[in-house]
Design a protein around this motif. Sequence first.
Motif, PDB file in Angstrom:
ATOM      1  N   ASN A  59     -34.185   4.714  62.385  1.00  0.00           N
ATOM      2  CA  ASN A  59     -33.230   5.404  61.519  1.00  0.00           C
ATOM      3  C   ASN A  59     -32.957   4.620  60.237  1.00  0.00           C
ATOM      4  O   ASN A  59     -33.620   3.643  59.929  1.00  0.00           O
ATOM      5  CB  ASN A  59     -31.937   5.637  62.301  1.00  0.00           C
ATOM      6  N   GLU A  89     -35.907   5.953  58.197  1.00  0.00           N
ATOM      7  CA  GLU A  89     -35.868   7.419  58.219  1.00  0.00           C
ATOM      8  C   GLU A  89     -35.918   7.985  56.809  1.00  0.00           C
ATOM      9  O   GLU A  89     -36.651   8.938  56.530  1.00  0.00           O
ATOM     10  CB  GLU A  89     -34.605   7.897  58.922  1.00  0.00           C
ATOM     11  N   ASN A 139     -37.990   8.638  64.289  1.00  0.00           N
ATOM     12  CA  ASN A 139     -37.149   9.561  63.524  1.00  0.00           C
ATOM     13  C   ASN A 139     -37.939  10.855  63.261  1.00  0.00           C
ATOM     14  O   ASN A 139     -39.175  10.865  63.375  1.00  0.00           O
ATOM     15  CB  ASN A 139     -36.655   8.900  62.228  1.00  0.00           C
TER      16      ASN A 139
END
Length: 207
Positions: A95, A99, A125
Amino acid sequence: MQVLFWNERTQQLGDGARVFDPLALTWRDDAPEHDGKAVTASEALLRLAATRKLRRVPIGIIGPRDATQAQYDLAEQMGAALARHGLQLLCGGKNGVMEAACKGHAQEGGMPVGLLPDEEWHAANPYVAIPIATGIGPARNAIIARACLVLVAIGGGVGTLSEMALGLQFNRLVLAMADAPEVNTVERVADVDGVIARIAARLLANA
């Protein structure tokens, strides 16, 4: 200083005496028929990307999972710029900054690769096109640092710092943006265009 020329007819990059091989990422002694149009390293990279012959050596974007909004936005812009210039994104696949970079890269037609610390690909992700589950935890940082030609740090703490240090150990170009950790030998770059220019210069550095 090296001067670059793009020949639109032959779709080749030259420097007046040599031609750049986009697959081998090296220069060969082969004078072009004529010089063509003078271009910057970044412009040359865009043109080489358009030929779809450019070797996609990974560029790493590293940073924290708990990214600030500013870090997230910058990473998204950086990922998008890599895709537009035909550059392959490799990151940790989780993340935050990772991401955001994958999101920007994917939205511009790229296929971001996530090298996950987890044992299953499902931990990636949602923007990772190619998830690689290593099952080795933080040790995967060493693989990212080794595999990438350039590492771009956007924010981060101890984990990012370890990747930066590994990149330096492996003689990679490591660049820092925004509030990435301070490392004496790491160049701090102000914006996305500056990073692309440094990556392009490194790719075309076999002069």
